[in-house]
Design a protein around this motif. Structure first.
Motif, PDB file in Angstrom:
ATOM      1  N   LYS A 325       0.823  -1.212   0.000  1.00 25.72           N
ATOM      2  CA  LYS A 325       0.000   0.000   0.000  1.00 25.72           C
ATOM      3  C   LYS A 325       0.859   1.265   0.000  1.00 25.72           C
ATOM      4  O   LYS A 325       0.614   2.190  -0.785  1.00 25.72           O
ATOM      5  N   GLU A 442      -7.383 -10.541  -4.427  1.00 23.16           N
ATOM      6  CA  GLU A 442      -8.661  -9.903  -4.128  1.00 23.16           C
ATOM      7  C   GLU A 442      -8.724  -9.614  -2.634  1.00 23.16           C
ATOM      8  O   GLU A 442      -8.453 -10.488  -1.812  1.00 23.16           O
ATOM      9  N   GLU A 443      -9.053  -8.359  -2.314  1.00 22.44           N
ATOM     10  CA  GLU A 443      -9.135  -7.979  -0.902  1.00 22.44           C
ATOM     11  C   GLU A 443     -10.331  -8.647  -0.246  1.00 22.44           C
ATOM     12  O   GLU A 443     -11.448  -8.599  -0.773  1.00 22.44           O
ATOM     13  N   GLU A 444     -10.082  -9.286   0.883  1.00 20.15           N
ATOM     14  CA  GLU A 444     -11.160  -9.910   1.637  1.00 20.15           C
ATOM     15  C   GLU A 444     -11.744  -8.909   2.631  1.00 20.15           C
ATOM     16  O   GLU A 444     -11.112  -7.906   2.964  1.00 20.15           O
ATOM     17  N   GLU A 445     -12.945  -9.196   3.090  1.00 21.48           N
ATOM     18  CA  GLU A 445     -13.598  -8.290   4.039  1.00 21.48           C
ATOM     19  C   GLU A 445     -12.799  -8.215   5.332  1.00 21.48           C
ATOM     20  O   GLU A 445     -12.398  -9.237   5.898  1.00 21.48           O
ATOM     21  N   ASP A 446     -12.556  -6.999   5.763  1.00 27.54           N
ATOM     22  CA  ASP A 446     -11.714  -6.778   6.935  1.00 27.54           C
ATOM     23  C   ASP A 446     -12.494  -7.080   8.217  1.00 27.54           C
ATOM     24  O   ASP A 446     -13.717  -7.207   8.221  1.00 27.54           O
ATOM     25  N   LYS A 568     -11.685  -0.218   5.875  1.00 31.91           N
ATOM     26  CA  LYS A 568     -11.770   0.227   4.480  1.00 31.91           C
ATOM     27  C   LYS A 568     -12.961   1.160   4.291  1.00 31.91           C
ATOM     28  O   LYS A 568     -12.838   2.220   3.652  1.00 31.91           O
ATOM     29  N   VAL A 746       0.381  -3.524   4.499  1.00 31.40           N
ATOM     30  CA  VAL A 746      -0.967  -3.833   4.018  1.00 31.40           C
ATOM     31  C   VAL A 746      -0.881  -4.154   2.534  1.00 31.40           C
ATOM     32  O   VAL A 746      -0.290  -3.397   1.759  1.00 31.40           O
ATOM     33  N   ARG A 747      -1.470  -5.289   2.152  1.00 25.12           N
ATOM     34  CA  ARG A 747      -1.493  -5.650   0.737  1.00 25.12           C
ATOM     35  C   ARG A 747      -2.563  -4.849   0.007  1.00 25.12           C
ATOM     36  O   ARG A 747      -3.675  -4.675   0.502  1.00 25.12           O
ATOM     37  N   ALA A 748      -2.231  -4.352  -1.165  1.00 23.24           N
ATOM     38  CA  ALA A 748      -3.180  -3.605  -2.000  1.00 23.24           C
ATOM     39  C   ALA A 748      -2.698  -3.694  -3.436  1.00 23.24           C
ATOM     40  O   ALA A 748      -1.493  -3.694  -3.696  1.00 23.24           O
ATOM     41  N   LYS A 749      -3.635  -3.772  -4.363  1.00 24.65           N
ATOM     42  CA  LYS A 749      -3.250  -3.875  -5.775  1.00 24.65           C
ATOM     43  C   LYS A 749      -3.489  -2.580  -6.542  1.00 24.65           C
ATOM     44  O   LYS A 749      -3.141  -2.490  -7.714  1.00 24.65           O
TER      45      LYS A 749
END
Length: 952
Positions: A325, A442-446, A568, A746-749
């Motif tokens: 991120k 794919e971001e999963e629900e936090d 998020k 934090v992972r983010a694409k």
């Protein structure tokens, strides 16, 4: 699993050889049967654990730190010093590690000091939470004997089995043993790339991660069943520090503390003060002698230094240290800064074109020609007198620098530049996703936020009190309706406040202009317009900076009362509110000058008044574009210099100094302890907590608006933005490396909602620049005059064409100048800027047909310009593919290689199975070849033959 409830406070320092007696063991909270008495010899235990980077054994790495406040009595301090002088290595028999404890026990003759209920409650929650962490597989070690009095630290280590388990849960892509060749360019492109690499070699950072790679490891989501696919030759470095801290943070978020009907993760515990801080450690020191090489030191040298401002950023190393991120933010900032270079060059060329043609500009030459003897009507009632148009010569010449045909070209160029920038960033983002193994992520629900959980718990308890059977509760729109109403009213009020302040500045400008006009000195009267404009812009700048900080706090408060479910959702709602308020705050004064000033003035003899006493402002004879340029440049440069740079440097330094003074006041350590080198977690605790990327993005987005929205009036805006960003990159880098605690990776694409905001600003910029060129500048009136009214096809007579005449005898009573002979002669007819009928016409002072011709041309230009530029932008968007061709080929190649790996693995399994079957068949045949007259032992042998497959 049973959790050991015996805890310890570890001594901070071990000196010489000591034998611990039974009483000392009881003092530090251990039972005799759970401890071992040791004689130890240690020269410097702090050096063995690398000053807090490892546990006391020097082997287990500290992956995360929890910090809490505790109260220690005077008796406790005495016992702590006694415990510090003992040298012991005490282990929990179950975990083979020291666990967080209940503090120092008092001797028989002393009574335990009474702690209040809240402190006891916090301690109980910590004990339960840390016990649950141990159950989750983490290893803990407590340190309360630190240089920071009243602060305790819990060190957390994730062992290998926990890392593997969580990596599988999180679907982390890890490099496998399989390596493949990256497709290289051939022929002419290869030669061009090699030449570019040689030219840019001096500006490349000297880090291993930035070197061009020819091979890449195939990545695959980690699986414990397929560990043989991964290169596990060095298990200590397989999961880097960023990944380890991410894994631990995920465990901390989902581990709960359920005492007294509470279900609390680490976010709730931090919000309720059970823990005061939680953070991963930096890799080590970044300056000083004998500092071991580490990524933080390398980042400080090759990235967070003003001496390397001309170099590319080591983005891969930034991502490795801070996570995807933050890496994407700095990558985006780098791409934006690079794209500002061509925009700055074109802007400078446009400005130089204006400078070169200023002496050839016929309208400004006519305004400066004193032989024209054009007498202008007064700018205010009574106190203002008539004035010569030639007195505005300097303003007219300066206006040409920014109001010339080249600015139209520059507006079209910047609209296409914005579209190209967005496409270039999308392609860069895809390259980074490929390099950082984020394809398919794919971001999963936090996890729910602490405030949301507390609100749901409150709702559940309320329904339980009413004896209602309820399912799992959640917040509905009815629960949030008061917050939504507050948000709506609050935002409307803030926008209204901004308009009110701008209106107040308008009143200031009008009243100050009238007051300065009373001045008897001619020089004072001639500089009225410049003085009023400059002071008003400075007032606007100060108000904008103050309101920016206020609106940021208000936006956060409005978002908090909404109680969004996840981090998020919270971030997206906060961004929307903060951007809306700050956008209105920053651009309202500029919108006023661009589109409203001088539009509702009226005419001499029939002016429009505010409060029946203040006349509305008029634009200068050369138009309002020059004033718009002054307003835009001062606000933009002032915000960048004061708010973005001085505040970012000064406020963290001030907070750090205040925190240092508080800690110094609370210290009660002896000289020897004071001289001791601080542990890594103590040093990091003194740093500023990471507050998120929203402020960093926000200032850049507002700057992007300055660069694109009103660029027709200020072609040098990209240049000043470029100079600011060169400093901003290194300033932010220095802040992240040296001033802030290490944030959790934090992972983010992608950059999230900011991309949509950028696209929205790019679309809005086309419309605004169309209106600025059409209505604020004189570009359209000049074209209309040139092609419809000019007698010789030149601009001669344009100024006279744009001025209307007024008979001074038609002034309203009490509005005529007090000194009508100020110019030395009696004035019968004065001129004013408008398209109206002359006083000798039948419909005197009515709007003339020239006005409607110019208005029609302006509206036509807006429609044509907007649609043409929008079409060109969409064409650029369509013609440039979002995914580079080589990257799409590499992604496809990775999929094919992964299929081959699994097919080969399946074939190997089948071959092994066939081999076992062949062996089984041969052994069966051997058993059948025996004589039927078998003894008892032979029979047993036969049965063992037939049982072979079961054993396998």
């Amino acid at each position: 699993m049973r959790v050991n409830k015996k805890y310890s406070c570890l001594p901070a320092e071990e000196k010489g050889i000591h034998i611990i007696n039974i009483r000392a063991i009881e003092d530090i909270g251990y039972d005799q049967h759970e401890s071992t008495l040791l004689n130890s010899l240690s020269k410097n235990p702090d050096a063995d654990c690398k000053y807090g980077l490892y546990f006391r054994d020097g082997k287990r790495k500290v992956d995360y730190i929890l910090v809490y406040h505790y109260k220690k009595s005077s008796a406790g301090k005495t016992l702590a010093r006694r415990a510090q002088q003992n040298d012991a290595s005490v282990r929990s028999t179950k975990q083979d590690q020291p666990l967080p404890g209940k503090g120092v026990q008092l001797e028989m003759g002393e009574s335990e000091p009474h702690l209040d209920y809240h402190e006891d409650d916090k301690r109980f929650r910590r004990e339960e939470y840390e016990g649950n962490l141990v159950e989750a597989g983490l290893e803990l070690e407590r340190d309360e004997d630190t240089k920071i009095h009243g602060i305790g630290f819990v060190k957390i280590h994730a062992p290998w089995n926990v890392l593997c388990r969580e990596a599988e849960f999180l679907k982390l892509k890890m490099p496998t043993k399989k390596m493949y060749q990256i497709n290289q360019t051939h022929g002419l492109l290869k030669k061009i790339n090699s030449v570019i690499q040689k030219i840019t070699e001096p500006i490349q950072p000297k880090v291993a991660e930035h070197k061009p790679q020819t091979v890449k490891r195939l990545s695959y989501p980690f699986s414990r069943e397929k560990q043989h696919l991964f290169d596990l030759s060095d298990k200590d470095s397989f999961f880097d520090s960023k990944t380890r801290s991410t894994i631990v943070y995920e465990i901390l978020k989902r581990t709960t503390c359920t005492k007294a009907k509470y279900s609390m993760g680490i976010t709730s515990l931090l919000a309720n003060g059970v823990y005061s801080a939680a953070y991963p450690l930096h890799d080590g020191d970044y300056e000083g002698e004998n500092v071991e090489p580490n990524d933080r030191k390398l980042l400080c040298e090759e990235w967070a230094s003003y001496g390397v401002f001309y170099k590319y950023q080591p983005i891969d190393l930034v991502r490795k240290y801070f996570g995807e991120k933050i890496g994407l933010y700095f990558a985006w900032l780098g791409v934006y800064t690079q794209m500002l270079i061509p925009a700055s060059i074109v802007g400078i060329i446009v400005f130089l074109y204006g400078c070169a043609t200023v002496d050839e500009n016929i309208p400004s030459m006519e305004m400066c020609d004193q032989r024209n003897n054009i007498t202008m009507c007064p700018l205010c009632d009574k106190t203002c007198s008539y004035w010569k148009m030639s007195s505005a010569c300097a303003t007219a010449r300066a206006s040409h620098l920014f109001d010339n045909p080249a600015t139209v070209f520059f507006s079209v160029f910047m609209a296409l530049w914005a579209a190209t920038f967005m496409e270039h960033w999308k392609r860069k983002q895809m390259r980074l996703n490929y390099r950082w193994d984020l394809t398919g992520f794919e971001e999963e629900e936090d996890h729910p936020r602490a405030e949301y959980e507390a609100k749901v718990l409150e709702k559940s308890l309320r329904k339980e009190h009413k004896h209602k059977e309820t399912d799992k509760e959640k917040l509905t729109w009815k629960d949030r309706f008061p917050a939504y109403l507050t948000n709506f009213v609050g935002i409307i009020f803030m926008v209204g406040l901004t308009f009110a302040i701008v209106f107040g500045v308008i009143i200031y400008r009008i009243s100050t202009a009238a007051a300065l006009a009373i001045s008897s000195t001619p020089s004072g009267r001639s500089s009225v317009r410049v003085t009023v404009t400059a002071t008003a812009v400075i007032i606007n700048l100060v108000v904008i900076i103050i309101l920016d900080e206020v609106y940021g706090c208000i936006a956060r408060w409005l978002t908090q009362i909404e109680v969004p479910k996840t981090d998020k959702n919270f971030e997206e709602r906060l961004i929307f509110k903060a951007f809306l308020l700050k956008f209105v705050n920053a651009y309202t004064p500029i919108f006023y000058v661009a589109f409203f000033k001088g539009r509702f003035v009226g005419r001499p003899g029939d002016y429009v008044y505010i409060f029946h006493s203040f006349r509305m402002e008029e634009c200068a004879p050369g138009g309002c574009l020059m004033e718009l340029c002054i307003q835009l440049s001062i606000i933009m440069l002032g915000k960048q210099l004061i708010q973005n740079n001085l505040f970012e440097i000064g406020i963290p330094k001030m907070k750090k100094f205040i925190r240092y003074l508080k800690l110094k006041r609370r210290r009660s350590l002896d000289h020897e302890e004071h001289m001791k080198k601080k542990q890594r977690y103590e040093v990091d605790y003194n740093l500023e907590p990471f507050a998120g990327l929203t402020p960093e993005y926000m200032e850049m987005i507002i700057q992007f608006g300055f660069v694109t929205l009103f660029v027709a009036s200020f072609p040098l805006a990209p240049l000043f933005a470029l100079l600011n960003n060169i400093i901003e990159i290194r300033l932010d880098a220095k802040k992240f490396v040296t001033e802030l605690r290490r944030p959790v990776a934090v992972r983010a694409k992608d950059i999230g909602i900011w991309y949509n905001i950028l696209r929205g600003i790019g679309k809005l910029a086309v419309i605004i620049n169309a209106f600025v060129i059409s209505f604020t500048s004189d570009f359209i009136p000049r074209l209309v005059y040139l092609y419809m009214y000019s007698e010789n096809g030149t601009m001669h007579g344009f100024v006279n064409h744009t001025l209307s005449s007024f008979n001074v005898s038609d002034f309203q009573a009490g509005t005529a100048p007090n000194d009508p002979l100020d110019l030395g002669y009696e004035v019968q007819i004065c001129r004013y800027k408008d398209y109206r009928e002359p006083p000798w016409s039948e419909n005197k002072y009515d709007i003339s047909k020239d006005f409607w011709a110019v208005l029609a041309a302006r509206l036509a230009f807006v429609i044509v310009f907007q649609n043409l530029v929008m079409f060109m932008s969409e064409f650029v968007d369509w013609i440039i593919p979002d995914i580079p061709k080589d990257i799409s080929q590499q992604i496809h190649k990775e999929k094919v290689l992964m299929v081959e790996v699994f097919m080969r693995e399946e074939q190997g399994k089948l071959q092994m199975l066939e081999t076992w079957k062949d062996k089984d068949r041969k052994k069966g045949e051997n058993c059948n070849n025996h004589s039927p007259r078998l003894s008892r032992s032979h029979s047993g042998s036969l049965s063992s033959c037939h049982s072979y497959p079961l054993d396998v």
